[in-house]
Design an enzyme around this catalytic site. Structure first.
Site, PDB file in Angstrom:
ATOM      1  N   PRO A  75       2.467  15.584  11.659  1.00 54.34           N
ATOM      2  CG  PRO A  75       4.286  17.037  11.844  1.00 54.34           C
ATOM      3  CD  PRO A  75       3.850  15.754  11.197  1.00 54.34           C
ATOM      4  CB  CYS A  76      -2.558  17.527  13.367  1.00 56.56           C
ATOM      5  SG  CYS A  76      -2.394  18.355  14.982  1.00 56.56           S
ATOM      6  CD  GLN A  77       1.592  21.186  14.491  1.00 60.30           C
ATOM      7  OE1 GLN A  77       1.617  20.336  13.597  1.00 60.30           O
ATOM      8  NE2 GLN A  77       2.446  21.185  15.496  1.00 60.30           N
ATOM      9  CG  LEU A  79      -3.448  18.373   7.381  1.00 61.69           C
ATOM     10  CD1 LEU A  79      -2.985  16.930   7.555  1.00 61.69           C
ATOM     11  CD2 LEU A  79      -4.108  18.551   6.031  1.00 61.69           C
TER      12      LEU A  79
END
Length: 383
Positions: A75-77, A79
């Site tokens: 998951p990127c949220q 970062l």
């Protein structure tokens, strides 16, 4: 044929699997989201997929057969530059550590994957002033992997602006073909990535590899080529709704629309609604359009403002609508026979949260497969 077996973590709808292609064999896939898992099963079957929080998995959940590749689009949220900035300490992006715990377990059991690939937003390079990136690199180094990173923009393959970070690690006991190395940064290593690498602690930097990867052929189609003439699942907005959308535009964006009217051909623009500061410093909603035949980066629809709108201009005729689910899938490189959820938001979330299929294919063809081919040749020579 070379053995190409893989694990797909944070699998979503299986876009990494689609990019790797039929010559690769999926041994295990995992995602915690039930709705995404339903799409994965619909397109790939249910045999390999385990729907569960990765933090609850152990190496006993993985098949005994050794994987050549572990792929993780975690998951990127936390970062993302648009996120809250919690970084690897965040609830979602922090699942990186759960993934790596599994990798360490496989190493202890002498089942370490030959290759590990992490995919995330390019903002991960700068998260917490580079400390999160250094932490990721440190885990590769400590686990005995030579590693390097590249930034690949989906716009090289698809009409969507979507730069992403790929960190690619290779077990140090495997030989990396010299043709895949370079002594200097290349087009895949923008300044932000170079600065992050230069800031790495020296011991960690000793395992770094500047990857050399061929550039793709020039893309020969644009955003307008992917647009449905008769959209499915979305309706054209009324003239009044389109006028209200245009009223949200600044003079600069309205000028773009006027230029599109005089282009002498159908022009397809993508529109995002954003919150901006006006001349007095007040926060106001603005609609911003681009007509460069390139879509903005798809985002998951957490709210109405994050959904991408289309503006179709043919002379004085201006129409608007939401981008359709099938159009978002095309922007990710998925074929039209890929089955999407019937619910619009679920389909948009599935595609907007994925990895661009042709970017995965290019990395596989030009880096992963040559490395594994060298491994297979070495095994056969030793036999």
């Amino acid at each position: 044929m070379d053995v190409r077996a893989f694990y797909e973590f944070f699998a979503g709808g299986g876009m990494a699997r689609a990019g790797l292609g039929p010559a690769w064999t999926c041994l295990f896939a995992n995602d915690f989201d039930e709705k995404k898992s339903a799409s994965y099963r619909l397109n790939w079957g249910s045999r390999e997929l385990k729907t569960a929080d990765i933090r609850l998995l152990t190496t006993e959940d993985l098949p005994k057969a050794k994987a050549n590749l572990a792929w993780a689009s975690f998951p990127c949220q936390d970062l993302s530059l648009a996120g809250v900035g919690a970084g690897l300490n965040g609830e979602r992006s922090g699942t990186f550590y759960a993934f790596w715990k599994l990798m360490n377990g496989l190493i202890v059991e002498n089942r370490a994957p030959d290759l590990i690939v992490l995919e995330n937003v390019n903002g991960a390079v700068m998260s917490h002033k580079g400390r999160d990136f250094a932490a990721i690199c440190g885990h590769f180094h400590d686990a005995g992997y030579a590693y390097g990173a590249i930034i690949v923009d989906a716009a090289l393959f698809l009409p969507q602006s979507r730069p992403r970070l790929f960190v690619i690690g290779v077990r140090k006991d495997l030989q990396i073909p010299q043709v895949l190395r370079t002594d200097f940064p290349s087009i895949w290593h923008p300044r932000a990535l170079q600065d992050a690498v230069n800031s790495l602690p020296q011991p960690i930097k000793e395992s770094w590899v500047w990857w050399h990867m061929a550039a793709p052929a020039l893309r020969n189609f644009g955003f307008s080529d992917l647009i449905e003439e008769e959209p499915t699942g979305v309706a054209w907005r009324t003239k009044a709704e389109t006028r209200r959308l245009l009223a949200l535009m600044s003079d600069v964006n309205l000028l773009k629309v006027e230029k599109a009217k005089s282009a002498g051909r159908r022009m397809v623009g993508c529109v995002y609604r954003r919150t901006r500061l006006d001349e007095s410093g007040a926060r106001v909603q603005r609609a911003e359009v681009r007509f460069d035949d390139l879509s903005g980066c798809l985002r998951t629809p957490a709210g109405g403002s994050s959904r991408q709108l289309l503006l179709i201009v043919e002379g004085e005729n201006v129409k608007s609508r939401l981008i359709s689910a099938r159009e978002t899938a095309r922007l990710m490189g998925l074929p039209d026979d890929y089955a999407l959820p019937e619910n619009y938001n679920e389909a948009y979330h599935l595609t907007g949260d994925g990895v661009a299929v042709p970017a995965v294919r290019h990395i596989a063809e030009h880096l992963l497969e040559p490395i594994l081919a060298r491994r297979s040749a070495s095994v056969h020579a030793a036999a």
